[in-house]
Design a protein around this motif. Structure first.
Motif, PDB file in Angstrom:
ATOM      1  N   MET A   1       0.871  -1.406   0.428  1.00  0.00           N
ATOM      2  CA  MET A   1       0.156   0.144  -0.229  1.00  0.00           C
ATOM      3  C   MET A   1       0.693   1.357  -0.325  1.00  0.00           C
ATOM      4  O   MET A   1       2.009   1.024   0.396  1.00  0.00           O
ATOM      5  N   ARG A   2       0.200   2.512  -0.925  1.00  0.00           N
ATOM      6  CA  ARG A   2       1.171   3.507  -0.470  1.00  0.00           C
ATOM      7  C   ARG A   2       0.931   5.095   0.719  1.00  0.00           C
ATOM      8  O   ARG A   2      -0.527   4.376   0.619  1.00  0.00           O
ATOM      9  N   GLN A   3       1.155   5.399   0.591  1.00  0.00           N
ATOM     10  CA  GLN A   3       0.757   6.567   2.119  1.00  0.00           C
ATOM     11  C   GLN A   3      -0.130   7.681   1.266  1.00  0.00           C
ATOM     12  O   GLN A   3      -0.411   7.530  -0.041  1.00  0.00           O
ATOM     13  N   GLY A   4      -0.598   7.952   1.790  1.00  0.00           N
ATOM     14  CA  GLY A   4      -1.496   9.222   1.504  1.00  0.00           C
ATOM     15  C   GLY A   4      -1.499  10.746   1.615  1.00  0.00           C
ATOM     16  O   GLY A   4      -0.951  10.756   2.634  1.00  0.00           O
ATOM     17  N   TYR A   5      -2.306  11.497   0.678  1.00  0.00           N
ATOM     18  CA  TYR A   5      -2.640  12.768   1.542  1.00  0.00           C
ATOM     19  C   TYR A   5      -3.557  13.690   1.767  1.00  0.00           C
ATOM     20  O   TYR A   5      -4.681  12.974   0.431  1.00  0.00           O
ATOM     21  N   THR A  22      -5.209  12.073  -2.071  1.00  0.00           N
ATOM     22  CA  THR A  22      -3.786  11.665  -2.921  1.00  0.00           C
ATOM     23  C   THR A  22      -3.263  10.872  -2.558  1.00  0.00           C
ATOM     24  O   THR A  22      -2.794  10.870  -1.296  1.00  0.00           O
ATOM     25  N   SER A  23      -2.628  10.233  -3.725  1.00  0.00           N
ATOM     26  CA  SER A  23      -1.278   9.645  -2.838  1.00  0.00           C
ATOM     27  C   SER A  23      -0.397   9.925  -3.906  1.00  0.00           C
ATOM     28  O   SER A  23       1.487   9.645  -3.263  1.00  0.00           O
ATOM     29  N   ASP A  24      -0.154  10.926  -4.402  1.00  0.00           N
ATOM     30  CA  ASP A  24       0.673  12.151  -5.158  1.00  0.00           C
ATOM     31  C   ASP A  24      -0.148  13.756  -4.721  1.00  0.00           C
ATOM     32  O   ASP A  24       0.419  14.288  -5.882  1.00  0.00           O
ATOM     33  N   LEU A  25       0.833  14.517  -3.872  1.00  0.00           N
ATOM     34  CA  LEU A  25       0.287  15.691  -3.318  1.00  0.00           C
ATOM     35  C   LEU A  25       0.368  16.744  -4.988  1.00  0.00           C
ATOM     36  O   LEU A  25      -0.285  17.279  -5.024  1.00  0.00           O
ATOM     37  N   PRO A  26       1.820  16.506  -4.532  1.00  0.00           N
ATOM     38  CA  PRO A  26       2.499  17.180  -5.573  1.00  0.00           C
ATOM     39  C   PRO A  26       2.007  17.321  -7.307  1.00  0.00           C
ATOM     40  O   PRO A  26       1.868  18.365  -7.629  1.00  0.00           O
ATOM     41  N   ARG A  27       2.129  16.120  -7.566  1.00  0.00           N
ATOM     42  CA  ARG A  27       0.953  16.331  -8.818  1.00  0.00           C
ATOM     43  C   ARG A  27      -0.261  16.490  -9.352  1.00  0.00           C
ATOM     44  O   ARG A  27      -0.453  17.182  -9.706  1.00  0.00           O
ATOM     45  N   ARG A  28      -1.149  16.129  -7.665  1.00  0.00           N
ATOM     46  CA  ARG A  28      -2.272  16.344  -8.167  1.00  0.00           C
ATOM     47  C   ARG A  28      -2.469  17.885  -7.762  1.00  0.00           C
ATOM     48  O   ARG A  28      -3.169  18.569  -7.990  1.00  0.00           O
ATOM     49  N   LEU A  29      -1.978  18.507  -6.437  1.00  0.00           N
ATOM     50  CA  LEU A  29      -1.194  20.161  -6.252  1.00  0.00           C
ATOM     51  C   LEU A  29      -1.264  20.800  -7.743  1.00  0.00           C
ATOM     52  O   LEU A  29      -2.050  21.894  -8.270  1.00  0.00           O
ATOM     53  N   ILE A  54      -0.028  13.763   6.233  1.00  0.00           N
ATOM     54  CA  ILE A  54       0.320  12.329   5.388  1.00  0.00           C
ATOM     55  C   ILE A  54       0.103  11.526   6.245  1.00  0.00           C
ATOM     56  O   ILE A  54      -0.031  11.745   7.744  1.00  0.00           O
ATOM     57  N   HIS A  55      -0.504  10.799   5.341  1.00  0.00           N
ATOM     58  CA  HIS A  55      -1.180   9.107   6.075  1.00  0.00           C
ATOM     59  C   HIS A  55       0.402   8.030   6.103  1.00  0.00           C
ATOM     60  O   HIS A  55       0.357   8.336   3.980  1.00  0.00           O
ATOM     61  N   ASP A  56       0.646   7.244   6.666  1.00  0.00           N
ATOM     62  CA  ASP A  56       1.142   5.662   6.277  1.00  0.00           C
ATOM     63  C   ASP A  56       0.558   5.069   5.247  1.00  0.00           C
ATOM     64  O   ASP A  56       0.644   4.266   4.167  1.00  0.00           O
ATOM     65  N   LEU A  57      -1.404   4.757   4.684  1.00  0.00           N
ATOM     66  CA  LEU A  57      -1.742   4.531   3.782  1.00  0.00           C
ATOM     67  C   LEU A  57      -2.728   5.381   3.544  1.00  0.00           C
ATOM     68  O   LEU A  57      -3.390   5.692   4.314  1.00  0.00           O
ATOM     69  N   VAL A  58      -2.761   4.991   2.292  1.00  0.00           N
ATOM     70  CA  VAL A  58      -3.797   5.677   1.859  1.00  0.00           C
ATOM     71  C   VAL A  58      -5.438   5.631   1.996  1.00  0.00           C
ATOM     72  O   VAL A  58      -6.242   6.094   2.287  1.00  0.00           O
ATOM     73  N   VAL A  59      -5.523   4.105   2.655  1.00  0.00           N
ATOM     74  CA  VAL A  59      -7.290   4.432   3.401  1.00  0.00           C
ATOM     75  C   VAL A  59      -7.512   5.488   4.410  1.00  0.00           C
ATOM     76  O   VAL A  59      -8.193   5.266   4.250  1.00  0.00           O
TER      77      VAL A  59
END
Length: 95
Positions: A1-5, A22-29, A54-59
């Motif tokens: 699992m990926r981290q999430g923002y 999102t899982s990629d805040l710079p891209r989403r921003l 920031i969260h360790d898990l996107v869920v």
């Protein structure tokens, strides 16, 4: 699992708010700031990153986003001002 923002964008101080995840805040921003995704943020000019977490898990990030979206506006304002009292653009913190 990926981290999430979880993040909050604003049009201006005390202006229109948008809460997202999102899982990629710079891209989403980048997408929000350049109107690459039609919708709420491009329609209302909501482009300034004023808060994120920031969260360790996107869920976990998704769960937190859903919780924050249900909050009264005053709670969201308090959350933002607890770390960013001047409502500065904090996107440089991502570097």
């Amino acid at each position: 699992m990926r981290q999430g923002y979880v993040y909050i964008l604003a049009s201006k101080r005390n202006g229109t708010l948008y809460t997202g995840v999102t899982s990629d805040l710079p891209r989403r921003l980048y997408e929000h700031q350049n109107d690459l995704t039609p919708g709420f943020t491009s329609r209302y000019g909501v482009k300034t990153l004023v808060w994120f977490e920031i969260h360790d898990l996107v869920v976990d990030a998704i769960r937190r986003e859903k919780t924050i979206k249900k909050w009264p506006r005053a709670w969201k304002l308090n959350l933002i001002e607890s770390v960013n009292p001047e409502w500065d653009d904090i996107s440089p913190w991502l570097l």
